[in-house]
Design an enzyme around this catalytic site. Sequence first.
Site, PDB file in Angstrom:
ATOM      1  N   ASP A  13       0.757  -1.476  -0.041  1.00  0.00           N
ATOM      2  CA  ASP A  13      -0.161   0.115   0.177  1.00  0.00           C
ATOM      3  C   ASP A  13       1.072   1.390   0.098  1.00  0.00           C
ATOM      4  O   ASP A  13       0.500   2.207   0.641  1.00  0.00           O
ATOM      5  CB  ASP A  13      -1.083  -0.150   1.255  1.00  0.00           C
ATOM      6  CG  ASP A  13      -1.567  -1.368   1.173  1.00  0.00           C
ATOM      7  OD1 ASP A  13      -2.370  -1.842   0.355  1.00  0.00           O
ATOM      8  OD2 ASP A  13      -1.647  -1.957   2.327  1.00  0.00           O
ATOM      9  N   LYS A  16       1.773   2.355  -5.054  1.00  0.00           N
ATOM     10  CA  LYS A  16       2.223   1.909  -6.257  1.00  0.00           C
ATOM     11  C   LYS A  16       1.259   2.077  -7.406  1.00  0.00           C
ATOM     12  O   LYS A  16       1.514   2.369  -8.565  1.00  0.00           O
ATOM     13  CB  LYS A  16       2.358   0.353  -6.067  1.00  0.00           C
ATOM     14  CG  LYS A  16       3.533  -0.202  -5.390  1.00  0.00           C
ATOM     15  CD  LYS A  16       3.571  -1.758  -5.755  1.00  0.00           C
ATOM     16  CE  LYS A  16       2.643  -2.720  -5.075  1.00  0.00           C
ATOM     17  NZ  LYS A  16       2.885  -2.685  -3.591  1.00  0.00           N
ATOM     18  N   GLY A  40      -4.379  -4.712  -4.424  1.00  0.00           N
ATOM     19  CA  GLY A  40      -5.546  -3.989  -5.081  1.00  0.00           C
ATOM     20  C   GLY A  40      -5.222  -2.303  -5.185  1.00  0.00           C
ATOM     21  O   GLY A  40      -4.332  -1.934  -4.296  1.00  0.00           O
ATOM     22  N   HIS A  41      -5.431  -1.831  -6.172  1.00  0.00           N
ATOM     23  CA  HIS A  41      -5.235  -0.583  -6.330  1.00  0.00           C
ATOM     24  C   HIS A  41      -6.347   0.194  -6.878  1.00  0.00           C
ATOM     25  O   HIS A  41      -6.962  -0.301  -7.818  1.00  0.00           O
ATOM     26  CB  HIS A  41      -3.710  -0.004  -6.534  1.00  0.00           C
ATOM     27  CG  HIS A  41      -3.342  -0.770  -7.873  1.00  0.00           C
ATOM     28  ND1 HIS A  41      -2.230  -1.418  -7.670  1.00  0.00           N
ATOM     29  CD2 HIS A  41      -3.637  -0.684  -9.068  1.00  0.00           C
ATOM     30  CE1 HIS A  41      -1.996  -1.861  -9.033  1.00  0.00           C
ATOM     31  NE2 HIS A  41      -2.808  -1.430  -9.631  1.00  0.00           N
ATOM     32  N   GLN A 223       2.055  -6.417  -3.383  1.00  0.00           N
ATOM     33  CA  GLN A 223       2.345  -6.705  -1.699  1.00  0.00           C
ATOM     34  C   GLN A 223       3.871  -5.657  -1.508  1.00  0.00           C
ATOM     35  O   GLN A 223       3.866  -4.912  -2.577  1.00  0.00           O
ATOM     36  CB  GLN A 223       2.386  -7.964  -1.291  1.00  0.00           C
ATOM     37  CG  GLN A 223       1.189  -8.646  -1.282  1.00  0.00           C
ATOM     38  CD  GLN A 223       0.412  -9.130  -2.546  1.00  0.00           C
ATOM     39  OE1 GLN A 223       1.374 -10.038  -3.161  1.00  0.00           O
ATOM     40  NE2 GLN A 223      -0.430  -8.914  -2.804  1.00  0.00           N
TER      41      GLN A 223
HETATM   42  P1  IMP Z   1      -2.528 -13.074   2.237  1.00  0.00           P
HETATM   43  O1  IMP Z   1      -1.640 -12.571   1.244  1.00  0.00           O
HETATM   44  O2  IMP Z   1      -3.844 -12.814   1.846  1.00  0.00           O
HETATM   45  O3  IMP Z   1      -2.003 -14.425   2.434  1.00  0.00           O
HETATM   46  O4  IMP Z   1      -2.255 -12.205   3.479  1.00  0.00           O
HETATM   47  C1  IMP Z   1      -0.803 -12.205   4.042  1.00  0.00           C
HETATM   48  C2  IMP Z   1      -0.465 -10.913   4.713  1.00  0.00           C
HETATM   49  O5  IMP Z   1      -0.185 -10.027   3.720  1.00  0.00           O
HETATM   50  C3  IMP Z   1      -1.623 -10.108   5.415  1.00  0.00           C
HETATM   51  O6  IMP Z   1      -1.042  -9.415   6.416  1.00  0.00           O
HETATM   52  C4  IMP Z   1      -2.312  -9.358   4.556  1.00  0.00           C
HETATM   53  O7  IMP Z   1      -2.705  -8.103   5.253  1.00  0.00           O
HETATM   54  C5  IMP Z   1      -1.023  -8.755   3.644  1.00  0.00           C
HETATM   55  N1  IMP Z   1      -1.435  -8.381   2.263  1.00  0.00           N
HETATM   56  C6  IMP Z   1      -1.551  -9.187   1.240  1.00  0.00           C
HETATM   57  N2  IMP Z   1      -1.888  -8.459   0.023  1.00  0.00           N
HETATM   58  C7  IMP Z   1      -1.617  -7.179   0.567  1.00  0.00           C
HETATM   59  C8  IMP Z   1      -1.520  -5.792  -0.276  1.00  0.00           C
HETATM   60  O8  IMP Z   1      -1.785  -5.716  -1.475  1.00  0.00           O
HETATM   61  N3  IMP Z   1      -1.437  -4.843   0.530  1.00  0.00           N
HETATM   62  C9  IMP Z   1      -0.904  -4.812   1.797  1.00  0.00           C
HETATM   63  N4  IMP Z   1      -0.897  -5.804   2.538  1.00  0.00           N
HETATM   64  C10 IMP Z   1      -1.406  -7.212   1.768  1.00  0.00           C
END
Ligand code: IMP
Length: 429
Positions: A13, A16, A40-41, A223
């Site tokens: 976040d 990007k 997500g953006h 991420q």
């Molecule tokens: P997962 O990717 O759903 O398995 O989540 C694992 C960790 O990555 C968690 O702490 C989520 O909040 C974080 N996370 C996953 N995708 C994003 C993103 O696009 N932005 C910020 N944090 C993310």
Amino acid sequence: MANVAVIGAQWGDEGKGKVVDWLASRADIVVRFQGGHNAGHTLVVGEQTYKLSLLPSGLVRGKLGVIGNGVVVDPEALLAEIDRVRAQGLQVTPETLRIAENAILILPLHGALDRAREAARGEQKIGTTGRGIGPAYEDKVARRAIRVCDLAEPETLAEKLDDLLLHHNTLLKGLGADTFEKQALLDRLLELAPRVLPFAEPVWERLDEARRAGRRILFEGAQAVMLDVDHGTYPYVTSSNTVAATAAAGSGVGPAAVGFVLGIAKAYCTRVGAGPFPTELHDGVGTLLGDRGHEFGTVTGRRRRCGWFDAALVRQAVKVGGIQGLALTKLDVLDGLAELQVGVGYRIGGETFRRLPAGMRAQAAAEPIYETLEGWSGSTRGARSWADLPAQAIKYVRRIEELVEAPVTLLSTSPERDDTILVRDPFED
Ligand code: IMP
């Protein structure tokens, strides 16, 4: 002509979306190489606001979008997103979107397992997005995953579903969650197949051709480095490698094709989900950063945790992520603060560290060591040149460059696309 890879340098976040959108307008192809619809953006183009999770951002700019083999693709989420953006007038066709035939599929059972496990973890939960990302990657390395190309082979689907259900239903039952039935899953996959397969191809071949024709490729990371499954704050991470090296393996090009690595970092720091965050603020300043920075997750809607810029952490991300230049975003959120703190290291049980140690308990116990910098009273919002910035804001940026050992090549001063100070064009490197 250099290609560019964009990755997050904190916990995601970092803004990007805006940077990738700007770069996408200068690229020919935009490639996603890891993650899934957990990303997500929001992209604002003219009157339209597009919320993308899985689709490469370049589509919004009319550029070819490629979903690489390193991405985990939920076909339901993919088709829903395609329908949504098509309804907004965007062209998403097999001419504008290509999906690696060897990408892994996320099925409903992955989301169910993700959520059941999180619920069972209680206080220890990771705070995942609940979208089945982790379980899908687990199946990939366990060699039982269904891939996009399997949609063309009903017998393969049936065999793989047997294997998958043996594993997943056992786990789901053990967790007290609902189990899945083979026929219903098979029927649904066969129903989705004709909508997904026209997008499928060996994308490595297309990328190879594009490269040889001198096309500009933008690799769009999701991420961030501190969520990388190897280099992040494990186990509070996502289930893929988020570093720039993954752009190669996750799309089927060699490491030399990746090009310039641009890391994105906010001028402060945020995190969603659980896990260590040494410079987190629990006071009024944290609330102020969250309010001013509109720190709510695009995917989850959750309020993000906020804190001071952690230069030790970003320095680590620069090293392991191969970051050659930094895009610093949201500097304007710090406007008017009399004093700013920047994390330069950690104190853990009487010892000091310049990096975050790997141990879970050490990370949880890490107390930040701060350097205090003077704030600025003027506004940086909307600045488009260094001359528009207060002297102290420039000092802040310069100090960050020294501490993280990487140059700031781009500075973003508002959500508007043109409110950007460009020091170096990453495509020209
Ligand atoms: P997962 O990717 O759903 O398995 O989540 C694992 C960790 O990555 C968690 O702490 C989520 O909040 C974080 N996370 C996953 N995708 C994003 C993103 O696009 N932005 C910020 N944090 C993310």
